[in-house]
Design a protein around this motif. Structure first.
Motif, PDB file in Angstrom:
ATOM      1  N   GLU A 161      -7.520 -11.444   0.572  1.00  0.00           N
ATOM      2  CA  GLU A 161      -7.863 -11.145  -0.724  1.00  0.00           C
ATOM      3  C   GLU A 161      -7.923  -9.502  -0.559  1.00  0.00           C
ATOM      4  O   GLU A 161      -8.808  -9.047   0.116  1.00  0.00           O
ATOM      5  N   THR A 162      -7.483  -8.724  -1.399  1.00  0.00           N
ATOM      6  CA  THR A 162      -7.617  -7.080  -1.292  1.00  0.00           C
ATOM      7  C   THR A 162      -7.694  -6.571  -2.633  1.00  0.00           C
ATOM      8  O   THR A 162      -7.035  -7.316  -3.751  1.00  0.00           O
ATOM      9  N   THR A 163      -7.838  -5.349  -2.860  1.00  0.00           N
ATOM     10  CA  THR A 163      -7.625  -4.507  -4.057  1.00  0.00           C
ATOM     11  C   THR A 163      -7.008  -3.273  -3.612  1.00  0.00           C
ATOM     12  O   THR A 163      -7.524  -2.741  -2.868  1.00  0.00           O
ATOM     13  N   PHE A 164      -5.987  -2.916  -4.354  1.00  0.00           N
ATOM     14  CA  PHE A 164      -5.294  -1.694  -4.128  1.00  0.00           C
ATOM     15  C   PHE A 164      -5.783  -0.592  -5.114  1.00  0.00           C
ATOM     16  O   PHE A 164      -5.788  -0.828  -6.496  1.00  0.00           O
ATOM     17  N   SER A 165      -6.026   0.788  -4.857  1.00  0.00           N
ATOM     18  CA  SER A 165      -6.343   1.799  -5.736  1.00  0.00           C
ATOM     19  C   SER A 165      -5.427   2.839  -5.678  1.00  0.00           C
ATOM     20  O   SER A 165      -5.032   3.092  -4.375  1.00  0.00           O
ATOM     21  N   LYS A 166      -5.492   3.555  -6.555  1.00  0.00           N
ATOM     22  CA  LYS A 166      -4.639   4.939  -6.614  1.00  0.00           C
ATOM     23  C   LYS A 166      -5.503   5.888  -7.078  1.00  0.00           C
ATOM     24  O   LYS A 166      -6.224   5.774  -7.818  1.00  0.00           O
ATOM     25  N   LEU A 167      -5.707   6.987  -6.390  1.00  0.00           N
ATOM     26  CA  LEU A 167      -6.805   7.977  -6.713  1.00  0.00           C
ATOM     27  C   LEU A 167      -6.132   9.010  -7.588  1.00  0.00           C
ATOM     28  O   LEU A 167      -6.686   9.645  -8.692  1.00  0.00           O
ATOM     29  N   GLN A 178       0.669  -1.103  -0.104  1.00  0.00           N
ATOM     30  CA  GLN A 178      -0.077  -0.248  -0.074  1.00  0.00           C
ATOM     31  C   GLN A 178       1.000   1.237   0.060  1.00  0.00           C
ATOM     32  O   GLN A 178       0.604   2.292  -0.803  1.00  0.00           O
ATOM     33  N   GLN A 179       1.954   1.309   0.932  1.00  0.00           N
ATOM     34  CA  GLN A 179       2.673   2.771   0.826  1.00  0.00           C
ATOM     35  C   GLN A 179       3.572   2.796  -0.401  1.00  0.00           C
ATOM     36  O   GLN A 179       3.711   3.822  -0.958  1.00  0.00           O
ATOM     37  N   MET A 180       3.933   1.600  -1.157  1.00  0.00           N
ATOM     38  CA  MET A 180       4.547   1.530  -2.204  1.00  0.00           C
ATOM     39  C   MET A 180       3.764   2.057  -3.510  1.00  0.00           C
ATOM     40  O   MET A 180       4.132   2.628  -4.224  1.00  0.00           O
ATOM     41  N   HIS A 181       2.583   1.459  -3.513  1.00  0.00           N
ATOM     42  CA  HIS A 181       1.583   1.949  -4.427  1.00  0.00           C
ATOM     43  C   HIS A 181       1.155   3.316  -4.466  1.00  0.00           C
ATOM     44  O   HIS A 181       0.925   3.861  -5.307  1.00  0.00           O
ATOM     45  N   THR A 182       1.018   3.797  -3.101  1.00  0.00           N
ATOM     46  CA  THR A 182       0.728   5.248  -3.054  1.00  0.00           C
ATOM     47  C   THR A 182       1.865   6.399  -3.228  1.00  0.00           C
ATOM     48  O   THR A 182       1.611   7.389  -3.908  1.00  0.00           O
ATOM     49  N   SER A 183       3.141   5.940  -2.939  1.00  0.00           N
ATOM     50  CA  SER A 183       4.249   6.621  -3.174  1.00  0.00           C
ATOM     51  C   SER A 183       5.128   6.674  -4.470  1.00  0.00           C
ATOM     52  O   SER A 183       5.943   7.392  -4.736  1.00  0.00           O
ATOM     53  N   SER A 184       4.907   5.347  -5.100  1.00  0.00           N
ATOM     54  CA  SER A 184       5.794   5.129  -6.231  1.00  0.00           C
ATOM     55  C   SER A 184       4.868   4.173  -7.369  1.00  0.00           C
ATOM     56  O   SER A 184       3.868   4.133  -7.278  1.00  0.00           O
ATOM     57  N   THR A 185       5.758   3.711  -8.297  1.00  0.00           N
ATOM     58  CA  THR A 185       4.788   2.905  -9.181  1.00  0.00           C
ATOM     59  C   THR A 185       5.502   1.631  -8.920  1.00  0.00           C
ATOM     60  O   THR A 185       6.766   1.248  -9.233  1.00  0.00           O
ATOM     61  N   LYS A 206      -3.575   1.701 -12.224  1.00  0.00           N
ATOM     62  CA  LYS A 206      -3.908   2.413 -10.633  1.00  0.00           C
ATOM     63  C   LYS A 206      -4.713   1.579  -9.760  1.00  0.00           C
ATOM     64  O   LYS A 206      -4.905   1.935  -8.699  1.00  0.00           O
ATOM     65  N   GLU A 207      -5.305   0.414 -10.456  1.00  0.00           N
ATOM     66  CA  GLU A 207      -5.898  -0.702  -9.468  1.00  0.00           C
ATOM     67  C   GLU A 207      -5.604  -1.814  -9.742  1.00  0.00           C
ATOM     68  O   GLU A 207      -5.595  -2.274 -11.163  1.00  0.00           O
ATOM     69  N   PHE A 208      -5.433  -2.579  -8.708  1.00  0.00           N
ATOM     70  CA  PHE A 208      -5.225  -4.003  -9.315  1.00  0.00           C
ATOM     71  C   PHE A 208      -5.726  -5.073  -7.992  1.00  0.00           C
ATOM     72  O   PHE A 208      -5.785  -4.491  -6.917  1.00  0.00           O
ATOM     73  N   HIS A 209      -5.926  -6.283  -8.047  1.00  0.00           N
ATOM     74  CA  HIS A 209      -6.596  -7.198  -7.279  1.00  0.00           C
ATOM     75  C   HIS A 209      -5.587  -8.151  -6.730  1.00  0.00           C
ATOM     76  O   HIS A 209      -4.774  -8.728  -7.811  1.00  0.00           O
ATOM     77  N   LEU A 210      -5.306  -8.519  -5.783  1.00  0.00           N
ATOM     78  CA  LEU A 210      -4.234  -9.437  -5.015  1.00  0.00           C
ATOM     79  C   LEU A 210      -4.821 -10.473  -4.212  1.00  0.00           C
ATOM     80  O   LEU A 210      -5.598 -10.168  -3.240  1.00  0.00           O
TER      81      LEU A 210
END
Length: 136
Positions: free
Chosen positions: A129-135, A61-68, A108-112
């Motif tokens: 099971e979770t989904t990560f999103s970037k606004l 989550q931190q990496m997805h928010t702050s980097s690619t 911007k969004e992926f399911h894991l």
């Protein structure tokens, strides 16, 4: 010879009965003790898997928010998160990592679906099971 009728003490039958009761009681306590140790080990393993999962998800989550994040891969005993800031491996001796499929990003969004298994006890498994999103 004069016999004494007021002798005190335990008869052989009483001693044997006490020994049998002590053996039965000791066996029950012994079994309960080792059963509780087994359940304690299982709960400790589950707790370790939960903590490892929380750490992985928090890092993603931190990496997805702050980097690619470019990819997330699992190879049995290693989970590798690759981003534009570098590679972040997760590997523990007693944990097997498995993801539903290798994830190639950037999205911007992926399911894991992340599954962690204990190598010490194959019946202990934790699936998240979770989904990560970037606004942005």
């Amino acid at each position: 010879m004069k016999k004494r009728l007021d002798q005190q003490g335990f008869t052989l039958i009483e001693l044997l009965a006490a020994l049998v009761l002590f053996t039965i009681f000791g066996s029950v306590i012994w079994g309960l003790f080792f059963q509780s140790l087994k359940y304690n080990d299982a709960e400790v393993s589950k707790n370790q898997l939960q903590q490892e999962t929380n750490l992985i998800l928090s890092t993603i989550q931190q990496m997805h928010t702050s980097s690619t994040i470019t990819s997330i891969e699992s190879t049995g005993s290693t989970l590798l998160i690759i981003s534009d800031k570098g590679e972040f491996p997760f590997n523990k001796d007693n944990v097997l990592y498995q993801i539903n499929e290798p994830i190639n990003l950037p999205n911007k969004e992926f399911h894991l679906v992340l599954t962690l298994s204990s190598t010490e006890n194959s019946s202990i498994q934790l699936e998240t099971e979770t989904t990560f999103s970037k606004l942005k």
